[in-house]
Design a protein around this motif. Structure first.
Motif, PDB file in Angstrom:
ATOM      1  N   ASN A  32       0.867  -1.171   0.000  1.00 29.21           N
ATOM      2  CA  ASN A  32       0.000   0.000   0.000  1.00 29.21           C
ATOM      3  C   ASN A  32       0.907   1.224   0.000  1.00 29.21           C
ATOM      4  O   ASN A  32       2.136   1.093  -0.139  1.00 29.21           O
ATOM      5  N   SER A  33       0.356   2.395   0.139  1.00 32.27           N
ATOM      6  CA  SER A  33       1.141   3.621   0.016  1.00 32.27           C
ATOM      7  C   SER A  33       2.236   3.748   1.067  1.00 32.27           C
ATOM      8  O   SER A  33       3.186   4.510   0.886  1.00 32.27           O
ATOM      9  N   ASP A  54      -3.428   4.800  -2.456  1.00 32.78           N
ATOM     10  CA  ASP A  54      -3.799   3.398  -2.289  1.00 32.78           C
ATOM     11  C   ASP A  54      -4.677   3.054  -3.491  1.00 32.78           C
ATOM     12  O   ASP A  54      -5.809   3.541  -3.610  1.00 32.78           O
ATOM     13  N   TYR A  58      -7.170  -1.621  -3.095  1.00 34.01           N
ATOM     14  CA  TYR A  58      -6.486  -1.379  -1.823  1.00 34.01           C
ATOM     15  C   TYR A  58      -7.209  -0.326  -0.992  1.00 34.01           C
ATOM     16  O   TYR A  58      -7.280  -0.445   0.229  1.00 34.01           O
ATOM     17  N   SER A  59      -7.705   0.725  -1.627  1.00 35.68           N
ATOM     18  CA  SER A  59      -8.570   1.675  -0.927  1.00 35.68           C
ATOM     19  C   SER A  59      -9.924   1.020  -0.683  1.00 35.68           C
ATOM     20  O   SER A  59     -10.536   0.487  -1.629  1.00 35.68           O
ATOM     21  N   TYR A 183       1.634  -4.150   5.877  1.00 32.83           N
ATOM     22  CA  TYR A 183       1.107  -4.621   4.592  1.00 32.83           C
ATOM     23  C   TYR A 183       0.088  -5.730   4.762  1.00 32.83           C
ATOM     24  O   TYR A 183      -0.935  -5.760   4.073  1.00 32.83           O
TER      25      TYR A 183
END
Length: 277
Positions: A32-33, A54, A58-59, A183
């Motif tokens: 992710n970010s 993201d 993922y978001s 993660y």
């Protein structure tokens, strides 16, 4: 902050002083970010603002149904749409793993939005697909993708036994248990890992073989201990860039370059960014 774009809501993390340009950061699987945490300080110290997304899957607010929604062109369109919302005409782009493929695609589809490109680990899509077609070593390295394309089965395996297999993916990254957890934790959310795996199911030959050369100044960074990306694909990458191109090889580094070698990565990215401030 949360950014509404293309009917989805993306978690977006902005930092840095601004005034010296903006760097768009695109992460890979299964991260992710936060994978850019070690890289961002050097970019900020250089006067750059960073925008880390993201990506879809993922978001939590950007998990559309269906495999087709996860083709790499859709993710590239997401990035451009987020830039539109933020009022950014063009940016420097830095992507790792799947984020690298999105960065390549963004530079192909919308070169006017990309001042410079720094692609990390994963080669230009056409270079990758041709290597899969001609290089037995690359096919072997990428064989895990066959499992990942079966999302429900792969998700069940990766999450079984307290995520033992998912955690093992980060071997060689030099991460602490807390680092791995940043993660793995989000992948426990209902539907999160399955959505992330749809990126693999959405891979199609036509999207990759037909990819055009990149026309913006580009640096490609590859590490010699990368288990997923072989040397043939890496070294053929330059044939798919018509602008100024640099190939940076990091020795003794695994696939997880942003985590394991953030300073070397930041230095290479800054060298590219300074070529076209």
């Amino acid at each position: 902050m949360r950014v509404r774009a293309r009917g989805l809501t993306f978690d977006v993390f902005a930092g840095g002083p601004g005034g010296g340009g903006t760097v768009l950061l695109l992460h890979g699987f299964p991260q992710n970010s936060r994978s850019w945490a070690g890289v961002q300080p050097a970019l900020w110290n250089a006067g750059l603002r960073t925008i880390a997304i993201d990506q879809r899957g993922y978001s939590p607010g950007a998990r559309p149904d269906g495999v087709e929604a996860y083709r790499v062109g859709e993710a590239a369109a997401d990035a451009a749409a987020v830039l539109d919302v933020l009022g950014l005409a063009d940016v420097h782009v830095l992507g790792h793993d799947w984020g690298s493929l999105v960065a390549w695609q963004l530079a192909i589809d919308r070169p006017e939005r990309v001042r410079t490109l720094t692609a990390v680990s994963v080669a230009h899509p056409a270079a990758l697909w041709r290597a899969l077609d001609t290089d037995p070593d690359q096919r072997e390295r990428f064989s895990y993708a066959n499992l990942f394309r079966d999302g429900p089965r792969a998700a069940a395996l990766l999450l079984a036994d307290d995520e033992r297999r998912l955690r093992r993916m980060f071997a060689g990254a030099g991460l602490s248990e807390a680092g791995i957890e940043r993660y793995v934790g989000p992948m426990r959310e209902p539907g999160a890992l399955l959505a992330a795996l749809r990126w693999y199911a959405a891979m199609t030959e036509k999207d990759y073989v037909a990819a055009c050369p990149v026309t913006v100044p580009t640096t490609y960074i590859w590490s010699d201990l990368d288990l997923a990306m072989g040397r043939i694909a890496a070294e053929s990458c330059g044939a798919w860039v018509t602008a100024d191109y640099r190939f940076v090889e990091l020795t003794g580094v695994s696939h997880w370059i942003p985590d394991q070698a953030p300073i070397a990565l930041a230095e290479a990215a800054l060298a590219r960014i300074r070529s076209r401030p």
